[in-house]
Scaffold this motif. Structure first.
Motif, mmCIF file in Angstrom:
data_model
loop_
_atom_site.group_PDB
_atom_site.id
_atom_site.type_symbol
_atom_site.label_atom_id
_atom_site.label_comp_id
_atom_site.label_asym_id
_atom_site.label_seq_id
_atom_site.Cartn_x
_atom_site.Cartn_y
_atom_site.Cartn_z
ATOM 1 N N ILE A 244 0.860 -1.185 0.000
ATOM 2 C CA ILE A 244 0.000 0.000 0.000
ATOM 3 C C ILE A 244 0.893 1.231 0.000
ATOM 4 O O ILE A 244 1.680 1.439 0.930
ATOM 5 N N GLU A 245 0.777 2.031 -1.021
ATOM 6 C CA GLU A 245 1.723 3.122 -1.232
ATOM 7 C C GLU A 245 1.619 4.220 -0.173
ATOM 8 O O GLU A 245 2.636 4.790 0.246
ATOM 9 N N ASP A 246 0.414 4.556 0.256
ATOM 10 C CA ASP A 246 0.231 5.717 1.126
ATOM 11 C C ASP A 246 -0.242 5.340 2.532
ATOM 12 O O ASP A 246 -0.857 6.144 3.225
ATOM 13 N N CYS A 247 0.074 4.131 2.962
ATOM 14 C CA CYS A 247 -0.408 3.650 4.265
ATOM 15 C C CYS A 247 0.583 3.999 5.372
ATOM 16 O O CYS A 247 1.791 3.754 5.223
ATOM 17 N N PRO A 248 0.112 4.553 6.488
ATOM 18 C CA PRO A 248 1.021 4.760 7.626
ATOM 19 C C PRO A 248 1.610 3.424 8.069
ATOM 20 O O PRO A 248 0.954 2.385 7.985
ATOM 21 N N PRO A 249 2.854 3.435 8.538
ATOM 22 C CA PRO A 249 3.495 2.162 8.907
ATOM 23 C C PRO A 249 2.871 1.547 10.151
ATOM 24 O O PRO A 249 2.254 2.237 10.969
ATOM 25 N N ALA A 250 3.031 0.248 10.284
ATOM 26 C CA ALA A 250 2.634 -0.454 11.509
ATOM 27 C C ALA A 250 3.724 -0.241 12.554
ATOM 28 O O ALA A 250 4.917 -0.281 12.244
ATOM 29 N N ALA A 251 3.311 -0.005 13.798
ATOM 30 C CA ALA A 251 4.260 0.245 14.883
ATOM 31 C C ALA A 251 4.316 -0.957 15.808
ATOM 32 O O ALA A 251 3.296 -1.382 16.358
ATOM 33 N N LEU A 252 5.517 -1.505 15.983
ATOM 34 C CA LEU A 252 5.755 -2.583 16.936
ATOM 35 C C LEU A 252 6.277 -1.951 18.220
ATOM 36 O O LEU A 252 7.202 -1.135 18.186
ATOM 37 N N VAL A 253 5.671 -2.317 19.354
ATOM 38 C CA VAL A 253 6.058 -1.699 20.623
ATOM 39 C C VAL A 253 6.468 -2.756 21.638
ATOM 40 O O VAL A 253 6.053 -3.912 21.558
ATOM 41 N N ILE A 254 7.304 -2.332 22.582
ATOM 42 C CA ILE A 254 7.563 -3.113 23.785
ATOM 43 C C ILE A 254 6.770 -2.417 24.884
ATOM 44 O O ILE A 254 6.916 -1.216 25.092
ATOM 45 N N ALA A 255 5.906 -3.160 25.572
ATOM 46 C CA ALA A 255 4.975 -2.570 26.539
ATOM 47 C C ALA A 255 5.138 -3.226 27.899
ATOM 48 O O ALA A 255 5.577 -4.370 28.007
ATOM 49 N N TRP A 256 4.745 -2.485 28.940
ATOM 50 C CA TRP A 256 4.849 -2.990 30.310
ATOM 51 C C TRP A 256 3.833 -2.258 31.181
ATOM 52 O O TRP A 256 3.347 -1.177 30.803
ATOM 53 N N PRO A 257 3.462 -2.799 32.336
ATOM 54 C CA PRO A 257 2.526 -2.103 33.223
ATOM 55 C C PRO A 257 3.125 -0.777 33.683
ATOM 56 O O PRO A 257 4.305 -0.707 34.039
ATOM 57 N N GLU A 258 2.313 0.288 33.689
ATOM 58 C CA GLU A 258 2.860 1.620 33.950
ATOM 59 C C GLU A 258 3.453 1.765 35.352
ATOM 60 O O GLU A 258 4.293 2.631 35.580
ATOM 61 N N ARG A 259 3.053 0.945 36.301
ATOM 62 C CA ARG A 259 3.594 1.042 37.656
ATOM 63 C C ARG A 259 4.751 0.063 37.902
ATOM 64 O O ARG A 259 5.206 -0.084 39.025
ATOM 65 N N SER A 260 5.207 -0.568 36.865
ATOM 66 C CA SER A 260 6.277 -1.550 37.025
ATOM 67 C C SER A 260 7.559 -0.877 37.508
ATOM 68 O O SER A 260 7.969 0.173 36.997
ATOM 69 N N ARG A 261 8.205 -1.493 38.497
ATOM 70 C CA ARG A 261 9.511 -1.039 38.977
ATOM 71 C C ARG A 261 10.549 -2.145 38.812
ATOM 72 O O ARG A 261 11.584 -2.140 39.455
ATOM 73 N N SER A 262 10.243 -3.087 37.935
ATOM 74 C CA SER A 262 11.112 -4.246 37.733
ATOM 75 C C SER A 262 12.372 -3.855 36.967
ATOM 76 O O SER A 262 12.312 -3.290 35.871
ATOM 77 N N ARG A 263 13.523 -4.178 37.542
ATOM 78 C CA ARG A 263 14.778 -3.946 36.838
ATOM 79 C C ARG A 263 14.899 -4.858 35.620
ATOM 80 O O ARG A 263 15.504 -4.489 34.611
ATOM 81 N N GLY A 264 14.326 -6.068 35.734
ATOM 82 C CA GLY A 264 14.355 -6.981 34.601
ATOM 83 C C GLY A 264 13.581 -6.439 33.418
ATOM 84 O O GLY A 264 14.005 -6.556 32.265
ATOM 85 N N VAL A 265 12.425 -5.824 33.688
ATOM 86 C CA VAL A 265 11.634 -5.217 32.611
ATOM 87 C C VAL A 265 12.396 -4.047 32.008
ATOM 88 O O VAL A 265 12.442 -3.876 30.779
ATOM 89 N N ALA A 266 13.024 -3.229 32.861
ATOM 90 C CA ALA A 266 13.807 -2.102 32.352
ATOM 91 C C ALA A 266 14.937 -2.590 31.453
ATOM 92 O O ALA A 266 15.219 -1.984 30.403
ATOM 93 N N ALA A 267 15.575 -3.691 31.839
ATOM 94 C CA ALA A 267 16.644 -4.256 31.015
ATOM 95 C C ALA A 267 16.097 -4.735 29.672
ATOM 96 O O ALA A 267 16.743 -4.555 28.624
ATOM 97 N N LEU A 268 14.922 -5.323 29.688
ATOM 98 C CA LEU A 268 14.302 -5.795 28.449
ATOM 99 C C LEU A 268 13.970 -4.624 27.525
ATOM 100 O O LEU A 268 14.181 -4.696 26.304
ATOM 101 N N VAL A 269 13.463 -3.539 28.091
ATOM 102 C CA VAL A 269 13.138 -2.357 27.287
ATOM 103 C C VAL A 269 14.414 -1.772 26.669
ATOM 104 O O VAL A 269 14.430 -1.388 25.495
ATOM 105 N N ARG A 270 15.497 -1.715 27.448
ATOM 106 C CA ARG A 270 16.769 -1.228 26.893
ATOM 107 C C ARG A 270 17.251 -2.132 25.764
ATOM 108 O O ARG A 270 17.761 -1.656 24.736
ATOM 109 N N ALA A 271 17.077 -3.428 25.944
ATOM 110 C CA ALA A 271 17.493 -4.375 24.903
ATOM 111 C C ALA A 271 16.691 -4.166 23.627
ATOM 112 O O ALA A 271 17.236 -4.232 22.521
ATOM 113 N N ALA A 272 15.401 -3.913 23.771
ATOM 114 C CA ALA A 272 14.558 -3.681 22.594
ATOM 115 C C ALA A 272 15.016 -2.443 21.837
ATOM 116 O O ALA A 272 15.072 -2.435 20.599
#
Length: 289
Positions: A244-272
């Protein structure tokens, strides 16, 4: 005034079932005990929560307000209990929700990059269904998710990690199927209505996964728009994918719960973010803004 969580769970069950009998069966308690608990809750809150009749139970206006407030609170409480239990497990791992073949081709690189991040935790992939990611995040059944937009924003934080073109999925006999590329107008879709069109296709035809939707397309029942990487993994007889020539791109996201304080999740987001940058995707994301 303090109200325990158990009567609130009873209240939610009655509100959802619209029947004391069905709610009692769902909760595994006797009907009279459920009725007493609801009457006590009404006395404690000072309002009538239900209009009762012999045929159906309906929420009053105050009851509807309570239901809207209570459901996310109970969901958050259950999520907290699940996360706490996992945190105490001897061989705990971070749960990443992903729909099979809807990872933009990033999953393997993401897992490898996350493993060498400071504060990294072992990651277990939780395969999930269509649009199920955010429910798993909110209920504590997943710690992070890799998914395409759109998604329910409530209680979720996310970073875009990749943008990719979308293609039209058409029946092979469709008039546009031989084209080298098409425009959104050719498909009868406005740029701002792409996601609404996808939701309509899903709801109108009662499909539960992409395989079902593609089967309907092959039968000539409908058409849809998909990220290019998803289409590449799902070749189907009777289905033709057209850029499709004029279609906005699809966005792939890394998501997490907004109240998360997990260091493991933060590491995963940095890796992404690191994987996106290594593939030149971060440049494309900045250019699109």
């Amino acid at each position: 005034m303090a109200v325990e969580s158990r009567p609130l769970r009873y209240f939610v069950a009655v509100a959802e079932e619209r029947s004391f009998t069905r709610a009692a069966g769902r909760l595994g308690i006797a009907g009279p005990a459920l009725s007493r608990a609801i009457r006590k809750l009404e006395a404690e809150t000072g309002v009538r929560l239900f209009e009762r009749s012999t045929r159906v139970v309906e929420l009053t206006e105050p009851g509807a307000v309570l239901l809207a407030q209570v459901q996310p609170v109970l969901e958050a409480l259950d999520a907290a209990v699940r996360r706490t239990a996992r945190a105490s497990a001897p061989n705990r791992s971070l749960l990443l929700a992903v729909k099979a073949d809807a990872d933009g081709g990033l999953l393997a690189d993401l897992l490898a990059a996350a493993a060498i991040e400071p504060d990294a935790e072992p990651i277990a992939v939780r395969l999930c269904g269509w649009r199920e990611h955010t429910r798993l995040l909110r209920t504590g059944e997943a710690d992070a998710a890799l998914m395409f937009e759109p998604y329910d924003l409530d209680g979720i934080d996310a970073d875009v990690v990749a943008l990719e073109p979308r293609v039209a999925a058409l029946p092979t006999g469709h008039a546009l199927a031989p084209a080298s590329r098409v425009l959104l107008a050719d498909l009868g879709i406005a740029a701002e209505g792409i996601d609404e069109r996808a939701e309509r296709d899903i709801n109108e035809h009662g499909v539960h996964d992409l395989a079902q939707l593609l089967a309907l397309i092959g039968l000539g029942t409908t058409t849809t728009v998909l990220p290019r990487s998803v289409a590449a993994r799902y070749p189907r007889p009777g289905v033709t994918y057209v850029p499709i020539e004029d279609c906005p791109p699809a966005a792939l996201v890394i998501a997490w719960p907004e109240r998360s304080r997990s260091r493991g999740v933060a590491a995963l987001v940095r890796a992404a973010a690191a994987v996106a940058e290594s593939r030149g995707m971060s440049t494309a994301i900045e250019a699109s803004r």
